[in-house]
Design an enzyme around this catalytic site. Structure first.
Site, PDB file in Angstrom:
ATOM      1  N   GLN A 258       3.920   3.205  -1.222  1.00  0.00           N
ATOM      2  CA  GLN A 258       4.673   4.121  -0.371  1.00  0.00           C
ATOM      3  C   GLN A 258       5.032   3.448   0.945  1.00  0.00           C
ATOM      4  OE1 GLN A 258       2.961   8.112  -0.396  1.00  0.00           O
ATOM      5  NE2 GLN A 258       1.830   7.615  -2.247  1.00  0.00           N
TER       6      GLN A 258
ATOM      7  N   GLU B 265       0.746  10.016  -0.006  1.00  0.00           N
ATOM      8  CA  GLU B 265      -0.158   9.701   1.102  1.00  0.00           C
ATOM      9  C   GLU B 265       0.216  10.632   2.251  1.00  0.00           C
ATOM     10  OE1 GLU B 265      -0.606   5.645   2.217  1.00  0.00           O
ATOM     11  OE2 GLU B 265      -0.588   4.933   0.141  1.00  0.00           O
TER      12      GLU B 265
ATOM     13  N   ALA C 120      -2.121   4.347  13.413  1.00  0.00           N
ATOM     14  CA  ALA C 120      -3.480   3.787  13.373  1.00  0.00           C
ATOM     15  C   ALA C 120      -3.458   2.385  13.963  1.00  0.00           C
ATOM     16  CB  ALA C 120      -3.991   3.740  11.939  1.00  0.00           C
TER      17      ALA C 120
ATOM     18  N   LEU D 174      -3.944  -1.386  14.470  1.00  0.00           N
ATOM     19  CA  LEU D 174      -4.126  -2.456  13.490  1.00  0.00           C
ATOM     20  C   LEU D 174      -5.383  -3.255  13.818  1.00  0.00           C
ATOM     21  CD1 LEU D 174      -0.666  -4.072  12.628  1.00  0.00           C
ATOM     22  CD2 LEU D 174      -1.947  -2.350  11.389  1.00  0.00           C
ATOM     23  N   LEU D 175      -6.072  -3.704  12.785  1.00  0.00           N
ATOM     24  CA  LEU D 175      -7.228  -4.579  12.961  1.00  0.00           C
ATOM     25  C   LEU D 175      -6.735  -5.981  13.334  1.00  0.00           C
ATOM     26  CD1 LEU D 175      -9.376  -3.419   9.917  1.00  0.00           C
ATOM     27  CD2 LEU D 175      -9.830  -2.981  12.330  1.00  0.00           C
TER      28      LEU D 175
ATOM     29  N   ASP E 210      -9.010   7.978  -4.448  1.00  0.00           N
ATOM     30  CA  ASP E 210      -8.246   6.734  -4.536  1.00  0.00           C
ATOM     31  C   ASP E 210      -8.936   5.558  -3.845  1.00  0.00           C
ATOM     32  OD1 ASP E 210      -5.940   5.238  -5.266  1.00  0.00           O
ATOM     33  OD2 ASP E 210      -5.101   5.486  -3.276  1.00  0.00           O
TER      34      ASP E 210
ATOM     35  N   GLU F 216     -13.120  -3.203   2.298  1.00  0.00           N
ATOM     36  CA  GLU F 216     -13.107  -4.531   2.922  1.00  0.00           C
ATOM     37  C   GLU F 216     -14.284  -4.711   3.873  1.00  0.00           C
ATOM     38  OE1 GLU F 216      -9.344  -5.647   4.672  1.00  0.00           O
ATOM     39  OE2 GLU F 216      -8.210  -4.773   3.005  1.00  0.00           O
TER      40      GLU F 216
ATOM     41  N   ASP G 214      -7.216   3.094   4.629  1.00  0.00           N
ATOM     42  CA  ASP G 214      -6.281   3.717   3.699  1.00  0.00           C
ATOM     43  C   ASP G 214      -6.817   5.045   3.155  1.00  0.00           C
ATOM     44  OD1 ASP G 214      -3.788   3.629   2.693  1.00  0.00           O
ATOM     45  OD2 ASP G 214      -4.175   2.176   1.118  1.00  0.00           O
TER      46      ASP G 214
END
Length: 404
Positions: free
Chosen positions: A110, A147, A230, A232-233, A299, A304, A319
């Site tokens: 998506q 989503e 959100a 970002l890492l 889902d 990680e 996610d």
């Protein structure tokens, strides 16, 4: 405030072990001044000749943008600390910073965008696909579900209330499709997918493997679109992450079942398989399972970790857009790791019991946390009520294990 009382409770003040250099994701000299490259490129560089004290009298660290301080704070035990003074400022930045670039994130089923701010912070934007009151159709497979932007926001706050602190901070935001996406994108493939609908609204659909077509276009009113932002890492070139396939991954097939659905002793073989054969990895996975059950997310095929910390670290709960899709049904199969392994962290169990009591009721504290979001109300009331019901079912499952 029930939320303030919850965070003052002794169970939310268990100290994190003292950090050594190897427990920090980044080792940075806090006196080092960082500045933008004078060439106008979008890189932060260390200016080794910079004065250690800036003209304002502040130390160099004080001049870092909030997102950079957030990245520097990540350690072996947590993505951010419990009483993090940066958190309100980071959420404010996500909701209000000017957007100077919008490009589509590659991969996935998506459409998602990566948005960049003037201070070079970046956020992942997930657009609104479903209204608060819609439930996922009963005949939908979990892998063909939408989503939801509000699920990403609610998941961040729920994860924090459970004291996991493993989901990157996320805020709701109203975005102007014309000015903040179409007019500034450098993404040629994305740019080709904009159009004006018969109702006069600005729409686009991007390029992806599943829901990117004119039938699934995202349309503004006339160009205002809700979404989640959100943080970002850190880039994977700076902080490598390892992606792990969940042992309780679903088959992603319309008729086949996964091994864990057929073998009641499945957990025994997981316990003998690295990395689940030592440390807290299995218990951390069961924490993630409980989070997923509470929000109805089926889902979770991968998770990680930061490579630097090896096996002894937390799991990133990324996610979460397929959570909060149904409030009228509880998917007990999500709890399979808890039910089959009969293991749970004592601290997690005690916090769940606390959140089932009247003064700290889970639905009440999450409602309060979400009330501050720019898109409030983030969740429809039936979803909040479902949380209390599901929490009861988690406690019943632990009770069965204790009885055994």
């Amino acid at each position: 405030s029930k939320l303030a009382a919850l965070f003052k409770h002794p169970l939310y003040n268990i100290p994190v072990p003292e950090l050594t250099e190897k427990d920090k994701l980044f080792v940075i000299n806090p006196m080092e001044k960082f500045s933008l490259r004078s060439s106008g490129s979008d890189e932060w560089v260390s200016s080794s000749k910079a004065e250690t004290l800036l003209p304002t009298g502040k130390t160099a660290y004080d001049t870092y943008p909030i997102w950079l301080k957030f990245h520097i704070g990540i350690n072996r035990y947590e993505l951010y600390p419990r009483q993090d003074p940066l958190l309100p400022m980071l959420l404010q930045d996500l909701a209000t910073q000017r957007i100077i670039s919008s490009v589509q994130k590659s991969g996935g089923t998506q459409l998602k965008l990566i948005m960049t701010f003037p201070n070079y912070g970046q956020a992942l934007f997930k657009p609104m696909k479903q209204t608060r009151d819609e439930e996922s159709p009963i005949d939908f497979f979990y892998f063909s579900d939408f989503e939801r932007h509000n699920a990403e926001i609610a998941a961040f706050h729920l994860d924090r209330i459970l004291d996991f602190r493993r989901i990157p901070p996320a805020s709701g935001r109203l975005v102007n499709i014309t000015k903040e996406i179409r007019d500034i994108t450098t993404d040629k493939k994305l740019a080709k997918t904009f159009f004006i609908s018969p109702a006069g609204n600005v729409c686009f659909y991007g390029e992806c493997s599943y829901y990117c077509s004119t039938e699934h276009a995202l349309c503004g009113k006339p160009d205002q679109l809700e979404g989640s932002m959100a943080v970002l890492l850190p880039d994977k070139t700076l902080a490598k992450r390892h992606s792990w396939r969940s042992p309780w991954r679903r088959s992603y097939h319309k008729s086949k079942k996964a091994e864990w659905e057929l073998n009641p002793n499945y957990c025994a073989q997981v316990r003998e398989t690295p990395p689940y054969d030592r440390g807290h990895r299995l218990l951390n996975l069961i924490d993630m399972t409980i989070l997923d059950f509470l929000m109805g997310n089926m889902d979770r095929h991968h998770y990680e970790t930061f490579e630097k910390f090896g096996n002894d670290t937390f799991l990133l709960h990324l996610d979460n857009g397929r959570g909060f899709g149904t409030h009228s049904r509880d998917e007990l199969s999500i709890l399979a790791p808890l039910q089959q392994c009969c293991s749970i962290k004592k601290s997690t169990y005690l916090r769940l019991q606390l959140l089932a009591t009247q003064p700290y009721r889970l639905s009440d504290v999450l409602r309060e946390a979400l009330a501050a979001d720019p898109l409030a109300p983030v969740l429809a009331e039936p979803h909040l009520r479902a949380l209390d019901r599901r929490l009861g079912k988690v406690l019943v499952a632990v009770g069965h294990c204790l009885a055994r």
